[in-house]
Structure formats: structure tokens, C-alpha cells
Enzyme design. Structure first.
Site, PDB file in Angstrom:
ATOM      1  CE  LYS A 141       3.240   0.209   0.114  1.00  0.00           C
ATOM      2  NZ  LYS A 141       1.792   0.377  -0.123  1.00  0.00           N
ATOM      3  CG  ASP A 224      -1.363   5.638  -6.011  1.00  0.00           C
ATOM      4  OD1 ASP A 224      -1.173   4.412  -5.913  1.00  0.00           O
ATOM      5  OD2 ASP A 224      -1.485   6.385  -5.023  1.00  0.00           O
TER       6      ASP A 224
END
Lengths: 292, 292, 292, 292, 292, 292
Positions: A141, A224
Site C-alpha cells: 500500500k 488477517d
């Protein structure tokens, strides 16, 4: 004692970016203000300073902006990338053409502030997990065109790098698993297709999935969006067989608890996409004196 | 009713950046994971969604990333740049090659998240000063290589653009004044040198300096680091003769007070260099169904 | 049955290279011969054919050269990358502007012949080691600017890819070991510096060195210039703990013996730097008929 | 005595290629191994050596790779492009940053090995035809992006250059003749269209065609795929009126017979597309000594 | 009847230049005026017209500027490059997005006006020498970056092209002769060094030098700055053995006399570096109608 | 006394263009003539001279062409950009590699001749209006890729710059007015959309339109194709409230009358698109002497 050089960057690697940034700022007509006001040949000296405490990254990158306009610029470095500095601390002293200092100032600071912002955020998270074995890492990102430098800033802040792109390691995510039918089948397909120096990580959302993943020949699991309790259980299940990475919404506040769960890595996208810039400035000196 | 198009962007203006960002992510070997797992020819559909409330910018830029990998991609837009959307709202529906959706996902989101983050921060500041005539504007504190898009995001958020570079307007700062000897002399030198369509702004730190500046033929004054009271007095002194811009450490919290002082513009560097990304995602659908 | 797509290449990845190659051939004045002789608007059809038996790679890359000059070109593919074809076999039929076929012919064939030459050599080595578990892999001894495509051709030939560059895995060589003082120290320094998805391979010249290497946390060993007997002993010592790669002067003649030693991988630089091009051609048809 | 400079190359002509090749190898993360292991500031020296006998080309090109990483590199050249060297002979001695030597090694050798491979093959063919007036020449069968350097290597090997592209001379081939209707008409169309400094060559497959070609105002004939006897007859027919070039499948074995037929030129595509690389290496020295 | 295609240009050859010119005009912020005033989606139609009589060159190049902004643009061509048009004549009709027509207008006209200016000047000189065999040709005195297009415009005007660069033919000038010692030695050195498809021209200032040049194996002589009488004598001396080119200060007024001297070519640098642009314009239509 | 630096250009701004122009001239094979004739290592010296009287622009740009081939070139400047020189005057003396001087000569002169041609034309128009306050300015009618340098040449000739592109100021033309419905509405739309440092100019064809324009908040009016009498009336109507620019067919002959009408600016497109090049040359010296 020897200093290792994992912060090595060659000008070849960043000069095209700096050159492009200068062109972006100079536009077609150049610096209208400086060109009209500052006589040719005037020399000036200045100091790159930090206005706030932080961890420095991109100092040589920033200095290269000045040097591209004045090849005779002299520089005295007071610190190096990776150093933590206090507010008001001088980072480097520069002496050269007044034009170069004024024209390249914003470009230099834009690199230095952004990269030091990332390094500072990373440093803080590294400090937050001190005492635990967990390392802090980044994601993909990143801001378009700046990935290599941003990943460098992560290292400067004491973090470790995750994948630099889609091509240097395998990360099997939920959609891949759905398309393959199962984690097992996804891993099998990948094992057949990739080279022997490529590692494989699988993203799992549940402990159930983790169990399935651990039956496959993989190198790492990305856990996650699990909370500290789940992570602790996951680490127990993994029992050192693969690397464990916690990911998803980890902040400076939550980092320590997550590290305490025993994971090997904490990854956080905000380090690159949302870390505020470090406030840095160029303080010019002696201009009045030079006028005499 | 006609929609004006100040948010016009041609693919010519952003496609090279998107192409470069895709190359940055694909590296030399491409998407190892997707290439190994996803069969050629599989189609997929997905939705670009906002995970948080915010103002959107860069939606077509983001979509172009998918289209560069699948020219036959179909898109249904649910909103446009400049729109404020709620958390969980769908921004666009995409249908095309599963490969294109998986491979371009991160690149597309990196653009969309960053630009929407800037638009969202701008929008919040614009809302904060509502009721006052003050407009919100940006600076040259942008990320290297992304200036044109970041300035576009400022407009999408309802802000106005400041200079795009050193060459499209004159901004006389403290160092220029020192080197010229006085504001008057600095302005004189500039007036002689620049074209008739170039505006001149002077940065002043004190009301004393403001008085001197107002004696010169200028278009705007940047009132640097003044508090609301000083700004109010400055606006009184200016009395509409030139445009007034307040700058220096303005936050969402302080914006309203500063606007109340009557200035024409509030500028804030953090809108471009430190606004956190908006959380956006690509939700793939029907993958299991497609497997049948 | 599903076809996996490890041979996926997007036009984004190769079109800039093809475009550059066309520019290299067109120069400043274009195709003097064709421009002077061939009337505008003449259509032609032709077949890309292999003049010798071989394994095809770069067929779509080659076709893109024609398409860049005639976007309306129609193509019927008779085979795909990775297929082994016989001498005189048709690879694809093309129909489009005679200009495009004549002008792009050499550029297209230069890509196709070079990449198919690599795929063919790889295929031969893969066939030579059939029956053994050993895979054939490549090196970084590639031609400047063509690495990604050459590595792709290795995959088309049934081989596996080694590192794509200095940055996607660690390979500790003799000079690194000398500079670090020992294999152990070299590995330690690397372990500290690289991310969790980076694998580590160590090059060893002797079984003595291999012993030292096996005491370290590494993923693979490169057994440099060892004969079949040494390799056999090395494989025995490794006993499946790390991946074993044989390297150094391996030819089509020696490959089978080396594979028989039980190594996991055979790597050969000549596959990319010295494999002879496959003889391919464009046979135009119907030109006389078209003249009527 | 004066040395003519047909081997002149300016850094302007090759540095962008070398820079690109370094970027291709460094990728986004740089040399993981060297960065982690080799301390900054370590100096090293090494020798570029030939492992086999051959003709050198690209020595300065190769050295520029090191210099792009270390501008202070010192070099002592032991030979120059065009020289034939023995196995184990030193080509150049280098001294500079250990990082530069290790990181640029593969890029430098990839250029040097490929270009010297071409020069060596050319040199062998030149030697094979010694005693006859025939010169050895190349084709447009070059590797994408490397044509200018490969043609340079042909010159270094003692060969002569054929066309560099479609635009610097006319070569009328079979398809052009079919489309024009006759050799005569093809030549007429070209004569009308091209400038006065452009030469015209016609490719003929038979002596019949040669007869037709010789009636036209041309500069050279390419005698395609003829055997020595046919070539001899062709040379007799031409009788010095135009330049004669033999082409098609000429090898080191057949070259002498073909040259004996009296042609002016032998051209061979394999010199550029299939010549094996010359085995060259960088031998680092004194590393252990430097560690003390 | 067949039209030969010496005016062939592929978009590949000019689109990068047009794209760059658009970027140069759009800058970072785009067309401020059109973006603010013209609603999205408005369609418009217009005609490219010549304001003065002239010879057209660059019409498709110009149209590509509009198409790069609106891929759906429709165009009806009323003439083609090489045609001579009258004042007020329509060159092409365009229909597409009003934005595209307004934004690309200046870029398109800059190409069309400049190239048509060159074609018009060339056409006039070609007409001036009508009845004589002399052809009109250009030089390397072109504007940086535009050489290929300017040479194309010379062809569109009925002229022939001289060298495109330093690399496609040999032109021995006075300084080369001085450095070689004599014309004979200069030619000898060149003959040894260049390929068989490279022609050799020698520049001579006097008939004495011409005599020396004619003893050498050359293809053409450039007769520099000779008057008509000298040229006549030179042509007599040459007697058809080599091509004769008159050069130096040739204008539309002097061209006919020089052609009458019997030379094969007249070259003039001003055709490319100083020909005034042809006055061309874009007349938009129906805008008022479209507003209803 | 201090020299202001509105003629500041950094090598960063022009070197890529010069580099590209050299590549355009060198092509793939380099300077065939010089490479074959001139021995390596020969030094030469020469003088850049003006063959006609004119105003110089681009001297450092031109010199950079030589320096890119010989970094050790020494230069003595006899004048600077903006100076008016006589015919035969020396502009600069150069000493360096004979190769560099011969190879870069045409590239250097192409820049110098074109830019000095523009500066000379500008200087003449500036001289023509001497005694009046009117300044001479340029347009966007520039040659593709050369705008920034051409605008620089305008400044060197004593002129002022108009817009550098569509993005640094607003110029509302007839088509914009038609699409908006009225001047008032066009200005309103623009005012809302552009930043505070952007000036607005409106093009008017009649005094009627001028009246309408003067009711709007604008900065300048472009008085298109008006004669001296109309301009005089226009200036009277404007009465100093906005800047007045006369445009349309202004020549050296008509400039003085138009300036006498009292306008602030005269703009002329031909200064950039049709000014003839200044005749400049490189006179090499001492070549014979160097041969001894």
C-alpha cells in the site's frame, strides 16, 4: 566496528525521481520569483533541520536535489538515515549557489519530509514492540512511483520489508483460494509454477483456515484481522513451523498487545500510505551578510 | 442544468502514471500468485467500495489500471469524483478478466485511497469554514511525481488550487526579500521580469511587513503564521485591495476561527503531504459461482 | 481441464520493447524500400512458420509488432508458447496491410527466433533429464534489456526461473564469504537484513564448504562446478534439508548424469546467453493474386 | 602511425542502455546480498579476464557499468576492442568500491560476453576468408534494443556493417518484386522515391533474376542461397559492375569456398543472433587482505 | 492507377511527438479556460482550413492531436499531404468532443502550420526549377527533435531527402579534408571503414578541388557556394560520372539559374530552418446551434 | 552593479533536449565520416561566430552539445544570451576533442541559429516600438517540444512572455464565449473555477465586445485584429483598468503605429513560428597546424 549497509542506495536508483520532481516544480518557465530577484553568482549557506523529533530517511536523496542544480554544492552531514533526531536538530549544512538552494528547497523537503515521516512512524512502532521478538513490516500500500524509496524508509525506521511487488514472493489471498477451490490446491498450483527461491505465504482469516494452511508446504501465514487472543492461539498452533505475520488495522496503540501474542511480524499499510510527513525545513543563513 | 468540468482529466494526463505504477508492482516476473493459480479466461466481477465515509477522487484513474490489463472491462459508475460517499457505499461495479481484477487491484486502490484521502481532508476543511467566504487551498508540499493528481484531488474536495509550480505565479518569500533588500525592491525586480498574466503574491510575517507590501503593486499577500486576531487586523488593513491568504499550521480545529477573521484563502500543506488515505477496497463477487 | 497461466504476459509488459524495436528498425526515414514500392491499401496474408523443429516462445510478442503497425490485423494462432512444433509447421496466419507485414517482419522474427531459441534449448535439457526429479533453471546471464522475456522463454521451454535480479532472493557467493569472513557470518548478516519472504542460497565449491553451509539457516545451496560423483555425495550430505542446485558448465551432454546425482535443479547460463535462435520465417502468400 | 577510429562510441550512445541494464538487475530493492554483507567503504580491486581465446568488444561499455555505481573507479586497460586475446588474459584492471564491483559485475559481463561473442565469431569468419577480397558483413537479424552495439561488435571483429535499419539503404526482396511486378519496375519506383545518397541492392535467387537485375541502375546484388558454383557464375556475370553479396546459411565451414567464388561480401545472420557469448569473468583480488 | 506511398508515416512514428506536444501545452493543470467554461459532453464540429495558398504536410499528424483527446473523433479528409490548396480551402472536417477540439487546436495547428510551411517552400522551389532535371533537397539544418517530420514535409513538397543524420551516408567536408591531408586520403580512409550500402559525397569549394575529388571513387559532389557559371563548368567536368549538388545560399530567386547550370540537385537549409509557417486555422461551427 | 537573472536556465532544463538532438543526428551508426577520417585524440579549437548581425540566444545550450561529447571541453565566452552582435563577431571560443567539435557542430548550430533567430526578430520589434511603453510578447504558436526554449529566446530578445501553456492563465476566446452564451457568463464560470493566482484575459474582436468585457472582473483584454485607430479608441475606453494587448498580423512594419495607439503589449506568433534562423557557424582553427 563495521557498519552493515542495508541502507545502501545508489544515485542511479533515485536521481531519475529527483530529476523528475525538480522538472515537475520548475515547469516550463522555471522559478519566476528567484530568477527575477536573485542575482546570478550569489552564494548562500543553509541548514536542513528537523522541526520535530523523528527518524530521518532520504537525507542524501534530498541533498541530491540541490546538487542537480549546483554540482559544486558542499555538504556536511550531521546525521544519517536511520538516526533519530530531536526537534530543531541540524541534519546537514549546505553551501552553494543561492539559486540552487532556493529553487530545489521544496523538492528536497518533499522527499525528506515524506520519507522521514514513514521512518518515524516505523520507528515508533518498532519501539512499541520492544522486548518482543516481533519485527515491524510494510505492505504494497505505497504511493505510485515511490515504492522503492518508501520501502527504504521502512528499513531506515528499523522495520523489515515485505514484498516489493507481485513478483518477488507468493501471497495467496482469499480470492485466490476461492478460485483454486482450496488452500491445498492453491498451494499446489503455485509450488508447480514458481522458482526455488520464491517463498509462499498464505493469508488466513480464521484458525480453521490456519489449520488447513499448516498442512501445506508454505513458508509463512498472514493472520488477517485477528485479535490478540486469536493470534496467541494461532502462534501456538503454528509452533514455529512457519513465519507468522499479524495484519489488519494495527496501530501504535495496539501493536504491543499483538506483539505479545508471539507473532514474528506485524505489518501495517498506514506506515506508507498515511504516515504524516515529518516537519523539516531549510534554514538559509547569512543572506544579509552576503548582500554587503 | 449544465455541469462545469473543472474536474476534467484526460487519460493522456494520468495513464503514463498508472502504467508506471502497474510496472512497479508487476516487476520483472509479473503476479506470481495469480499467474499460477487463476486459469486464463476466467471472468469476475467486483465492486470498488469505500470502507469509510469520505470524498472520492481518482475513480477513473483507478479504473484505468484495470482497463490497461483488460481493454474489454465494463464499468458502471455509482458516483463521481467530488461526491461524498458513506461507509460501505459502492463506487463502481467492474466486470472483466479475473486476472485484470486481481493484478491491478492494489495499484488502483493505491491511487484511489491516496487521492480520496486528500479530497476527504479538503472537504472537511471546506465544511469547517462554511458560512465564511474563505476558500481552502493547497501548497507545493506534494509527493514527488504526483502533484497534478494531488491538486486535482484538492479540487474534487471543493478546494481551490494554489501554484502548480515555481513557474505559474510569483511568491516572494522571506529569503527573496532579504536578498533584494526590501519588499519594494523585490516586487520591482519581479514586475520587470514576468509576463502580464503572472500574478504576484508576497509572504509577510508581521503587520509591519504587510504595510510595506501594500505599498507595492501586488495581487495577494500570504499572511504567515498569524493568529486569528492578527489576521483580522491584517484583513482590515488590506481592505479588499489584494487577496489575503492565511497559512501556517492550520488544522481542522483552527480553520473556522481563521476563516472568521475574513481572509480570502486558507492554505494547508498537510492536505497533500499528510492526509491519511481513505480506506477503499475491491470486493470480488461470484467467484465461487464462476467456478461451477 | 483448466490451463494454468504461468505463461501469462500482458501487452503492458512487452509492448514498450516491441515498440522500441520497431523504432530501432524504422529509424528516422522508415522503410525506404516498402514505402517506395508497395501501394497504400494493398492487403496481404502470410504465415509465421518454423523452419526447424523447436519449442515456441514469444508468438504473441511477435504478432504485436505487426499489430502496432496495423491495428486491424487478423490472426489465427496454430500453436501457443510452450508448444513443440515440427520444421515447416505454421505457427500463425496473419492477414492485414501489406505494409505492416513487410515492415514489421524482421522485428517480429527477431523476437520470435531469439525467444524460441531459448525455449528450444531449455526444452532439450528438460527432455535430457526426464525421469529424474531435477528441474532445469536459468541464471542472470541474460542479454541487457531482455531479461523478463528471456526468463519467460525459459518457462515456455519447461524450465523454472531462478532469480530475476539482485533483489528478489539472496545468493551468497565466494566474494561475499571472503568479505564476511565465513559462511556463518555471511548468513547471519543477511538474516538480519532481509524480509521474511526472501530465500537464501549459498554457493559452495567444495564439500567442506557445503558442510559449513548446512550448519546455517539457509534455503538452498548452489553446488558450483562439481562433477557427478561430488554432486551425489553432496546430495547425500544435504539429505533433503535444503534445495540443491548444480551449476557450472552443464551441457545437453552432461545434464543427464548430473540429474542422476539427485540434485533438485540444474542451472545453465548458456540457455539465455548462447542458445542459437530458432529459424523462423514469415511466408507471404497470394501477393501475385492480390495484384490482379 | 595514426589509428583510425571506426570503433568510436560516445558514452552518450551506450550509457542509457547500461543504466537500464543495471536497473533491470537492481530491481526495486537493490542487491540484497551485497547490501547486507559488505560494509560501506570497503575498496576492492579486480581484473576483467577472458576465460577463452576471443576477440574483445564492449570493454568500455562494460567498464561504464562499474563507473555508474562508483564515479571514482580507476581502470587500467590491457587491451582494446578489436584485440584478439588468449584464454586467461587480463582485459582491464579495476579498483574501486567493493559494492560497485560486486553489484555491476553481472551487467558488465553480460555486455562484454555478448559483444565479444559476436566479435569473436566475426573474427573467425574474417580469418576463414583471408586471402580473398571478400569482406564479412552482418544483417538486421539482431536482438531487440541492441542493434547499434551488435553492429559495433561486428566492426570490432573486423567485419563490415550492412544496413542499420530499413531506412539507410534500399534492399529489394522477393515480396517487393512480386508486388511491383518486376525487378525493373521495383527499381524504377525506388529510384523515384529515394534520396541521392541512398544505395539500392536487389536480392536475387537465380541467375535469371540476376540478369534482369543487372539491366537496372542498382548498386549491389544479394545472391541468396546460391552454392559456390552458382556464385562463381554470378560473379562472372556481374563483372564488377555492382557489388556482390552472398547470403544464406554461410558458416565458418563454408565461408572460404564462398569467398573463393569471388563475391565482395559474405553476410551471415547468425553472427548477431546466434553467436555464443565469449566466456569472460571478473576476478576480484585482495579481498582477504582488505579484511585485515 | 496506383499511388506510391513515399509519404507513408505510421502513428508509431509521430504519436509520441504529438503526445509530448499536448503535454507541453496542457502543463500540470490542463486547459483552465475550457475546463471552467465548456460543459462535459458538448459535441462540436469544425474545419481545418488554410488561410493562404500552400502545400499541405502533416494533416494526419495534426488530426492525431485531436484523436488523442477524443478517440471517437470522426474526420473527413478533403485533401492529403502533398496537395496544393488555395486560401480558404477546407483541409478536413472534424466532429467530436468540444473539449478535444478546443484543447488540441493549438498543438494540431503548430504541427500543421510548420510542416506545411516547409512543404510550401519546397513546392515553390520545385516549381521554380521546373523544366530542368534538378531536384530540390534539404540539409541537416533542422529543428531539434523534428527532423524526421521536417524531412517528410520536404517530400510532401515534392523535394528529395538528403542525409537524415551523420550515420546514413558520408559527407566529407573541408575540415575532414584538412585533417586527412587530402581529398584522396580522406576518401581512402572512408572507403575502408564504411559498409557497401553507404554512399560518399565530397564537398568542394573550387573547381581545383573538384578535379581532385573526381579522381576518387565517390558517388556525389557538393559544389559549395558556386555561382551559375562555375556550376556549369563543374557539371561539364563531372560529365555524369557522379551526382552533382549545388548548395549555399540558394533562394527562390536564384534557384532557376542554378538549375539551368545542369546540376542534379539543389539543396537549401532554409527550407527547414527558416520557412515561414503556413497560416492554417480551425474554424469551429454550429456552436451556437449546439447550445440550444 | 547586479545583473538580474531572468535568463537563468539550468542544464537540467535543456540537456535532455540537446541529448535527444545529438541522438537524432548520430542515429544508430554515429558519424560515419568523422569516425573514419579523424584519428582519436586529435584536439581542435574553433570559434562560434555570427555570420550576420543579430541577438544571441541559446549560446550555453549550444555549447552543451559539444560538452556532452567531450566533458573536458574548455570554453571562453565572448558574449552572452541577449547581447546583440555584429556579423563576423565571435560568440565563444572552444577547445577540445576534434571529434566532439565536428560531431556536435550541426546540433549546436541548429539550437543556436533557431533561438537567436527568434531573439533577433524580437529585438527588432522591441527596437521598433522604442519610445512607447508597449512591450513585445509571444504566443503559444511554438514548435512542438521547443516551447520553453523559444519563450526563453523571446526574453533574450527583450520581449516578455505570454502564457507558457493552457494551464498558467486563462484566455477566453470567441468559441468559449459562444459556448458560455456571453462574456459575462464565461468570466463568471472561470472565476469560480480557478485559483487566486491565475489571471484572466478576454479576447475581443470589436469595441462593442470590449465594452461588455470591461464590465467583468478581468485582468487583460486581447484586442484581436484591430487597426491603429480602433486600438487607440480601445485604449481610451479601457483607461488603464486592465492590461491591453494588441494581436493579429503585427509585423516589424506595423508595430510602431500599433504601439503608438497606447496598448501595453504587442503579441506576434511569427516571432516563434516563422522567424528565420540567424546564420551562425563554427569556424575550426589550426587543424593544419595540429597535423604536424
Amino acid at each position: 566496528m563495521l557498519t552493515m549497509t542495508s541502507l545502501t542506495l545508489y544515485p542511479l536508483q533515485y536521481e531519475p525521481l529527483v530529476r523528475h520532481a525538480l522538472e515537475e516544480d520548475l515547469g516550463r518557465a522555471g522559478d519566476l520569483t528567484t530568477n527575477a530577484i536573485v542575482p546570478a553568482g550569489v552564494q548562500a549557506s543553509g541548514r536542513l533541520v528537523a522541526r520535530r523529533q523523528g527518524c530521518i530517511a532520504g537525507l542524501e536523496v534530498a541533498v541530491s536535489a540541490f546538487r542537480l542544480l549546483d554540482p559544486h554544492l558542499t555538504v556536511v552531514f550531521h546525521c544519517h538515515d536511520g538516526d533519530v533526531v530531536d526537534a530543531a536538530e541540524t541534519l546537514a549544512e549546505l553551501r552553494g549557489a543561492a539559486h540552487a538552494l532556493l529553487v530545489a528547497e521544496r523538492t528536497a523537503l518533499n522527499f525528506l519530509g515524506h520519507l522521514s515521516g514513514i521512518a518515524t512512524a516505523t520507528r515508533r512502532m518498532v519501539d512499541a514492540v520492544q522486548g518482543f521478538p516481533a519485527r515491524v513490516t510494510c505492505t504494497r500500500k505505497t504511493l505510485p512511483g515511490l515504492r522503492a524509496l518508501e520501502k527504504y524508509a521502512i528499513r531506515a525506521g528499523g522495520g523489515a520489508n515485505h514484498r516489493f511487488g507481485l513478483d518477488d514472493a507468493v501471497l495467496i489471498k482469499d480470492n485466490h483460494i476461492i478460485l483454486a477451490g482450496s488452500i491445498k490446491e492453491a498451494v499446489r498450483r503455485v509450488r508447480d509454477g514458481v522458482g526455488h527461491l520464491v517463498k509462499i505465504e498464505v493469508e488466513v482469516d480464521t484458525l480453521e483456515q490456519l489449520k488447513e494452511a499448516l498442512l501445506c508446504p508454505i513458508d509463512a501465514v498472514l493472520l488477517d484481522n485477528m485479535n490478540a487472543a486469536q493470534l496467541k492461539e494461532a502462534v501456538r498452533m503454528v509452533d514455529g513451523r512457519v513465519i507468522t505475520e499479524a495484519s489488519g488495522g494495527i496501530t501504535l496503540e495496539t501493536a504491543r498487545d499483538i506483539a505479545a501474542a508471539g507473532v514474528d511480524l506485524l505489518s501495517a499499510g498506514w506506515l506508507t500510505h498515511s504516515a504524516p510527513a515529518l516537519d523539516v525545513a531549510l534554514d538559509l543563513e547569512d543572506l544579509a551578510a552576503l548582500q554587503d
